[in-house]
Design a protein around this motif. Structure first.
Motif, mmCIF file in Angstrom:
data_model
loop_
_atom_site.group_PDB
_atom_site.id
_atom_site.type_symbol
_atom_site.label_atom_id
_atom_site.label_comp_id
_atom_site.label_asym_id
_atom_site.label_seq_id
_atom_site.Cartn_x
_atom_site.Cartn_y
_atom_site.Cartn_z
ATOM 1 N N TYR A 154 -15.393 67.145 35.291
ATOM 2 C CA TYR A 154 -14.073 67.339 34.691
ATOM 3 C C TYR A 154 -13.506 65.980 34.285
ATOM 4 C CZ TYR A 154 -14.232 72.027 36.748
ATOM 5 O OH TYR A 154 -14.582 73.309 37.083
ATOM 6 N N THR A 174 -4.512 71.191 37.212
ATOM 7 C CA THR A 174 -5.638 71.939 36.635
ATOM 8 C C THR A 174 -6.499 70.950 35.854
ATOM 9 O OG1 THR A 174 -4.345 72.510 34.662
ATOM 10 C CG2 THR A 174 -4.351 74.096 36.489
ATOM 11 N N ASP A 176 -9.794 70.423 32.837
ATOM 12 C CA ASP A 176 -10.628 70.969 31.773
ATOM 13 C C ASP A 176 -11.417 69.824 31.133
ATOM 14 O OD1 ASP A 176 -8.700 69.700 30.172
ATOM 15 O OD2 ASP A 176 -7.538 71.551 29.965
ATOM 16 N N SER A 177 -11.883 70.036 29.898
ATOM 17 C CA SER A 177 -12.710 69.050 29.188
ATOM 18 C C SER A 177 -13.935 68.678 30.010
ATOM 19 C CB SER A 177 -11.888 67.794 28.847
ATOM 20 O OG SER A 177 -10.818 68.108 28.009
ATOM 21 N N GLN A 178 -14.789 69.670 30.206
ATOM 22 C CA GLN A 178 -15.999 69.435 30.979
ATOM 23 C C GLN A 178 -17.004 68.637 30.147
ATOM 24 O OE1 GLN A 178 -17.127 73.417 31.775
ATOM 25 N NE2 GLN A 178 -15.569 73.750 33.345
#
Length: 588
Positions: A154, A174, A176-178
């Motif tokens: 992440y 939270t 994101d942007s794996q």
């Protein structure tokens, strides 16, 4: 003693004054545009709660500049917390769409570290205004082109902060942007911040971390009711059976108008506990050790009561390490009780080496915990974990013991010897010990001791599940009202069961009741430890030498304290019972 206390208070005030934390964070009030610090704390395998490491032990890039450290109290250090300023720019009530934290290139060693961390489900912990945020380092994702699973990291953190006027109420994270992990690839870590107003008051901002459905489940209430019914049953059993039997025995001794033939017949029929009145108050073996554990257990009973009350009144579960700090401070200042109980008991029983008893009382339980802690600390140092206690912290704990606890034990021992140390046995001890007849196997001290802990364990069985789950599965234990009720029930059940066991033992004409009553109650800890083995294998996913050592080491430390506490309560209850029943008979 007052000068020592003033010195510690002065040091605490100085530590507060020179703390690097910002004023806005210390009073939890901010003005628009004020800097809000994001503290990074630790990382570690999710399934192994105690196996934690410094956040920067993973190859995340370090922001430029000197990062400040935030040192908490004694309990926070012992809990393995090390807060470091992330140097991420966050302004009060200022939204940030997307900003870069740093960039770095993935080398082969870094890729391996990240992959190992992802495979072990590494999580991390941040703090904003003393509120925790959690997240995972990455995850394993299925690859559409093959059966292999791909490691992804992440790289973007979304931080949502809710505020009420000038105070921070809730924080959430939270991710994101794996990004896949490939050698030579350049990664950019970014973050965004969103501020949302809320009507939740500052006093209730910690409620979001409390699992109400879990701790206030019907089974929890039912367990309290079930234990309460057990108390009623046991107290009724002791009252109806034992007191009725004893009343009949007393009636024989109270008859003054019987003829000689009746008296001779009663003497021939006399058996059981009445026959050993000349030996029942004989000093037991290892008197100094028994006095020490009984004194320590009395102190632990008061200590647990105080900590529970402080937790109820002060909501100690909110602060990092507050429970541990309160426990250590209360232990030091309740040491007078252990010295008083131990010194008085040792002197009443004819003990001559009171200094030996005092040293045992002051050092036995702390040194047992120190021995276990030393082994665990060595393991933590070998693994490079935050669970390793710094040398300075160990010195502070030793100073508290040496300059507060030890002098108070000495003072309590002297006061106990002088105020409650005079022998007051109802019956005179005979010179020659009476032989103990052989009885059935279930009336032997070992069996009585082993069976004595079953009912007390049954009274706390459900609560042990909630305590273990909160400590080992990331839940905040806050229902200290339940714990207070369970503690009172445990004390009552332990006293009743030990009295029954002591009465059976005396009726078997066995006068070695002192250690038997102690072990009968202390065996509760054996069943708790056996339950911990079941809990480890069935209720957790812990693995590895590090976590296994810490789990069973901490549990052993807890069970030692529980055993000493229950043993002391059982002995003191049995001691009152034995003195009461022999007070009304005619001793030679």
């Amino acid at each position: 003693m007052l000068s020592i206390a003033r010195s510690f208070l002065s040091l605490a005030l100085i530590a507060i004054l020179v703390s690097p934390a910002l004023t806005s964070e210390s009073d939890h009030r901010y003005q628009e545009g004020d800097h809000v610090t994001l503290w990074v704390n630790k990382v570690g395998p999710y399934n192994n709660p105690q196996e934690t490491y410094n956040y920067h032990s993973l190859p995340f890039c370090h922001p430029s500049g000197n990062a400040a450290h935030k040192w908490g109290g004694l309990g926070e250090v012992l809990g393995g917390n090390e807060l470091i300023d992330s140097l991420i720019e966050i302004k009060f009530q200022k939204n940030i769409d997307k900003e870069a934290i740093c960039q770095f290139e993935l080398e082969e060693g870094k890729v391996k570290q990240f992959k190992d961390a992802i495979e072990s489900s590494y999580w991390f912990e941040f703090f904003i205004d003393d509120l925790p945020l959690w997240g995972f380092v990455g995850e394993l994702r299925s690859d559409k082109n093959s059966d292999l699973r791909k490691h992804v990291l992440y790289t973007h953190k979304n931080i949502v902060i809710q505020y009420n006027k000038d105070q921070i109420i809730h924080v959430n994270l939270t991710q994101d942007s794996q990004s896949s992990l490939e050698v030579g690839k350049k990664l950019e870590l970014t973050y965004s911040v969103k501020w949302i107003p809320t009507n939740v008051t500052f006093g209730r901002r910690f409620d979001v971390y409390l699992d109400y459905p879990f701790f206030e489940h019907q089974i929890h209430w039912f367990s309290i009711f079930n234990s309460f019914m057990m108390v009623i049953f046991l107290t009724g059993l002791v009252s109806m059976i034992l007191m009725r039997t004893l009343r009949n025995d007393y009636a024989k001794y109270a008859r003054e108008d019987d003829d000689l033939e009746t008296l001779e017949r009663d003497a021939n029929e006399e058996s059981g506990w009445k026959l050993i009145h000349g030996d029942v108050f004989r000093p037991t073996r290892s008197l100094a050790l028994l006095s020490a554990v009984v004194g320590t257990g009395a102190q632990l009973a008061l200590l647990i009561l105080l900590v529970i009350l402080f937790a109820i009144v002060g909501m100690l579960y909110i602060g990092r390490g507050s429970i541990v700090t309160t426990f250590i401070v209360c232990y030091a200042f309740t040491s007078f009780i252990s010295g008083y109980v131990s010194g008085g008991m040792y002197s009443r029983s004819g003990g001559k080496y009171w200094i030996k008893g005092m040293i045992l009382t002051a050092s036995l339980f702390p040194f047992m915990c120190f021995g276990i802690g030393f082994i665990l600390n060595t393991i933590a140092i070998f693994y490079g974990s935050l669970a390793a206690i710094p040398f300075g912290t160990m010195v502070v704990v030793f100073v508290i013991w040496a300059f507060i606890s030890l002098p108070l034990v000495l003072l309590g021992t002297v006061v106990g010897r002088n105020w409650s140390g005079a022998p007051n046995n109802p019956c005179r001890v005979k010179t020659i010990p009476r032989p103990i007849p052989e009885k059935k196997w279930y009336l032997t001290p070992s069996v009585v001791s082993l069976m004595g802990g079953l009912l007390p364990f049954g009274s706390i069985f459900i609560e042990m599940y909630f305590v273990f789950t909160s400590f080992w599965n990331y839940k905040v234990y806050y229902v200290y009202g339940f714990m207070l009720l369970v503690f009172v029930i445990l004390v009552i059940v332990t006293v009743c069961v030990t009295i029954v066991g002591t009465y059976f033992l005396l009726n078997a004409e066995n006068y070695h009741w002192q250690w038997t009553s102690f072990f009968s109650a202390a065996s509760t800890a054996v069943y708790v430890y056996l339950y911990s083995i079941y809990y480890y294998h069935v209720k957790t996913k812990m693995s590895g030498f590090f976590q296994t050592s810490f789990y069973f080491g901490y549990t052993l430390m807890f069970c030692l304290g529980l055993g000493i506490l229950c043993g002391a309560v059982g002995f003191l209850g049995s001691n009152l019972f034995v003195r009461r029943i022999y007070r009304n008979i005619k001793c030679d």
